[in-house]
Design a protein around this motif. Sequence first.
Motif, short mmCIF file in Angstrom:
data_model
loop_
_atom_site.label_atom_id
_atom_site.label_comp_id
_atom_site.label_asym_id
_atom_site.label_seq_id
_atom_site.Cartn_x
_atom_site.Cartn_y
_atom_site.Cartn_z
N GLU A 185 0.84 -1.21 0.00
CA GLU A 185 0.00 0.00 0.00
C GLU A 185 0.87 1.26 0.00
O GLU A 185 0.45 2.31 -0.46
CB GLU A 185 -0.96 -0.02 1.19
N VAL A 186 2.09 1.14 0.50
CA VAL A 186 2.99 2.30 0.51
C VAL A 186 3.66 2.44 -0.85
O VAL A 186 3.75 3.52 -1.42
CB VAL A 186 4.06 2.17 1.62
N LEU A 187 4.11 1.31 -1.37
CA LEU A 187 4.82 1.34 -2.65
C LEU A 187 3.86 1.75 -3.77
O LEU A 187 4.24 2.40 -4.73
CB LEU A 187 5.45 -0.03 -2.92
N GLY A 188 2.58 1.36 -3.63
CA GLY A 188 1.60 1.79 -4.62
C GLY A 188 1.68 0.98 -5.90
O GLY A 188 1.92 -0.23 -5.88
N GLU A 189 1.57 1.67 -7.03
CA GLU A 189 1.48 0.98 -8.33
C GLU A 189 2.68 0.09 -8.60
O GLU A 189 2.57 -0.91 -9.31
CB GLU A 189 1.35 2.03 -9.44
N GLY A 190 3.85 0.44 -8.03
CA GLY A 190 5.05 -0.36 -8.29
C GLY A 190 5.02 -1.71 -7.60
O GLY A 190 5.85 -2.57 -7.86
N ALA A 191 4.04 -1.90 -6.68
CA ALA A 191 4.04 -3.12 -5.88
C ALA A 191 3.64 -4.34 -6.69
O ALA A 191 4.10 -5.45 -6.43
CB ALA A 191 3.10 -2.96 -4.69
N SER A 192 2.78 -4.14 -7.70
CA SER A 192 2.38 -5.31 -8.47
C SER A 192 3.52 -5.65 -9.43
O SER A 192 4.09 -4.78 -10.09
CB SER A 192 1.09 -5.03 -9.24
N ASN A 193 3.85 -6.91 -9.44
CA ASN A 193 4.95 -7.42 -10.27
C ASN A 193 6.31 -6.85 -9.90
O ASN A 193 7.22 -6.85 -10.71
CB ASN A 193 4.68 -7.13 -11.76
N LEU A 194 6.43 -6.37 -8.66
CA LEU A 194 7.76 -5.93 -8.19
C LEU A 194 8.69 -7.13 -8.24
O LEU A 194 8.36 -8.21 -7.76
CB LEU A 194 7.65 -5.42 -6.75
N ARG A 195 9.86 -6.94 -8.83
CA ARG A 195 10.81 -8.04 -8.91
C ARG A 195 12.13 -7.60 -8.28
O ARG A 195 12.61 -6.50 -8.54
CB ARG A 195 11.05 -8.44 -10.38
N VAL A 196 12.65 -8.50 -7.45
CA VAL A 196 13.90 -8.20 -6.76
C VAL A 196 14.94 -9.23 -7.15
O VAL A 196 14.67 -10.43 -7.09
CB VAL A 196 13.70 -8.22 -5.23
#
Lengths: 557, 336
Positions: A185-196
């Motif tokens: 919820e903090v990262l927002g739009e970048g959270a979906s499909n975030l890859r590390v």
Amino acid sequence: MTAGIEEDRVGRVIGTEPATSTEFRVILEADSYLQLDDLVVVATQIPKAGEVRIYGVVTEIASKHEGARFESDMELIKEGSLPAELARSATVQTMRVDPEIWVAPDSGEPVFRVTGEARDKALYADEMTRRLPVGFARDGQPLWVDLDFFDGRKGGHISISGVSGVATKTSFALSFLRSLTAHPEVLGEGASNLRVLVFNVKQEDLLWLDRPNTGLQEDDAEKWRALGIAPEPFDSVSFWGPPREGGELIADTDSRTKGVSSFSWTPREFVERGLLRFLFTETGDYRNQLTFVEERVRSQLIRNAEPVAGDEGAVSIEGQVVRSLSDLIGVIGEHLDPEDGSDPDSTWTGRVAGGTASAFMRRLYAAESRMRRLIRPDGKRVDRTAEAVTVVDLHKLHDFAQRFVVGAILDEVYAEKEATGQRLPLQVVLLDELNKYAPREGHSPIKETLIDIAQRGRSLGIILIGAQQTASRVTPELNENASIRVTGRLDAAEAERAEYGWMLASTRARARLFKPGTMVLFQPGIPAPLVFTFPFPPWATRPEEAGGEGDPFKGLA
Amino acid sequence: MAQTPLGCRTPSLAWGHEVRKTLLSGQIWVEAWNPEYGSSYEVAAGTAPSEEEVAPFVEREREAWEPISPRAQAWPAVAFLDGVSRVDARAFLEGSTGTIPGICGSVGIGTVFCDGEAKFGPWQVHRAVVFGSGEAGELPPISESISYRSRSIPGTRPDELRLGLEALRAEQEAEMARVLARQGWIVLADGALGVLEPFDVVGLIKSHQKAYLEADLEPVVRALAPGQRTPIFSFGVIRPRYSWYLRLADATGHHPWAAIARCEVSAAVSLERAAELADLVTQHLPRFASKPFWDSRAPQNLVPIATLERRLWHLLGDRELVYRKIRSALMRGRAA
């Protein structure tokens, strides 16, 4: 006058010396104390402007006997003949003035320790729209990173420095990533499909990120909860290791074999992706013209490559089928080091001296034994999309092969994102020992890729979390482009270097005393570096710590 | 002897008098105090004893008049008391008989409690404008924290005005001494005191201007070892007091009266109590004596007293600032 802040008065602004808009001192009351890094606020009345609140961080603490003139007076004071008063004081560096009227606090004004709303103000937390908790400040309350300066909106990248073993660089980076994945919820739009993407360079420390840590105590678990994070390991991780020598594709790892896939490249990929250049990554290679030869050879290979019907991984060069690194070196050798003793083929070498072509070949021969298991017809590249976190284990590879793998994978990441031109989805890369891959001096293809990522990664959604023992040994472009800087314990001489100019003199002076788990954080939104701690990891960092799957609290009393 | 430029034959003639060859023993001493503070011993040779009806044999008979080593006692709760005074500005008053000179002065008095630990006790600052010729003038309030009370003295000379300010200091010191003594403290005050009541208030006199003892008793003072005292003697007609000499520190190599202090207590206390106080003070004061590097009037300027004095000077406020405030307050008053 001081509504909302008069909860914990600690002292008054000292007037025997000028208080300034950037620094002032506080005489502490007999029954209060301040320690380094504490946050304070003082309200002062400004003619025609009204009340201005000045927030600051404590940078030094002093104590002395007033009334004593000689060192031996301590004896007189102790035996009760000389009256003296203990004066304890704190030096405060201004962090914020609200409203922004840059004045000095009036002498004698009461100084308060910040709590609640005043604390948020002092930390600019009220101005952070996307604040991610990353640890605890000295007051035991959470400290945040403004993600606008992490994911590329206003800035990007994190640079972490500190002495190996005690600076807990990787632990912090993983704590940060754990918080990032726990707070979509903090990262927002970048959270979906975030890859590390995480490179494991030392032992098999990072091969247990998905397993609970049996050594986690309840108070540490409580700290994670206080940061809004369940004290659990990473839930979506894939592990990759280099294949063992031999016919089967089995990852070459010791402590963990289950769930670790092996990665390698096919000869065809090697040629088509131009991976040959990652065999010439030593700083001297550019000077010795080896990279010049490599460019010629690489383009000749691509020009002469043909697919092999029925064998996807193999490649045909000038009609010769290449199924291994050895085959490829043979093809190159025919042009650069002909068996009949004739001169090297200048269309492949670009008319360099014969010795240079020989040096080039010697490098390839040396690479063969170190690299051959990574180039095979059934090769399978690391799949970075399978899980949220991808751990690539390098620790069993020779330094030479490590550079090849890091170079090849980073190049792939960069090429992919450059092709889409989109910031989303975000790709985070965690890489330790940056001084090895992007040293201050010399040229290498990995360094170029890393500089590209540092400079353009922000807009392409590639975020580098780089770690190094000494920032002074890393090429400046990387440090300069890192919006967020973190250090753990530093070598005393290293702490004095310009790379740590963002630290306060008082922080630098004690950076060599930091305990593991204590670090300093600097982010553009807060003009002063803050000391913080982060809790013990809930994921295992050694096989002995690894609890069973599915029961994060197994082994806890 | 060679001819000097002045044409004199001997150096002694150059100084205009004959060098007396009748030095008593030839021994020369240098005062341990900083010369700016005068001397701890200013009794000129051949001076007649004090005219204050000294009675030397109140505690001991003549034959037993010798140094006394006190009986050991525990150190009780003692309050050191001191006061300072300062002229802030000189003033003039247009009076009925012409221009009357005056001074604006500040007086600070305070205490240090020593009962195992040394701590600053209560303190007060008093300010007064003193005019001579019996005239009085009011100063307007100088600031929120500074105002001068009016005082008047009969004389007009500058030293008389100064004494008018000193009188204020002495009154306030005596008053504070009484308050502390009533609270149960043994008070050790710097200087002679005007406390006549039977209180445990001991005055400590650092320097000696008068000879209280006959010439044949004076060697007893010289013979005192550190921590010893003389027998008690009494003197004073208006303010009868018991008094004794004591040595505060080893003064080997210094003049015979170095490190000697005199103490006094009101003769309203019983002789027994006076002797108890004398023993107590003589036994314990050497512990509070200052060292030469520490204070220019060592050892007589005791550590708590010297520290208190510095603090009191400080509490009077910055002199330049006070002076400026007085001037601007008067200017304002005139303009209004």
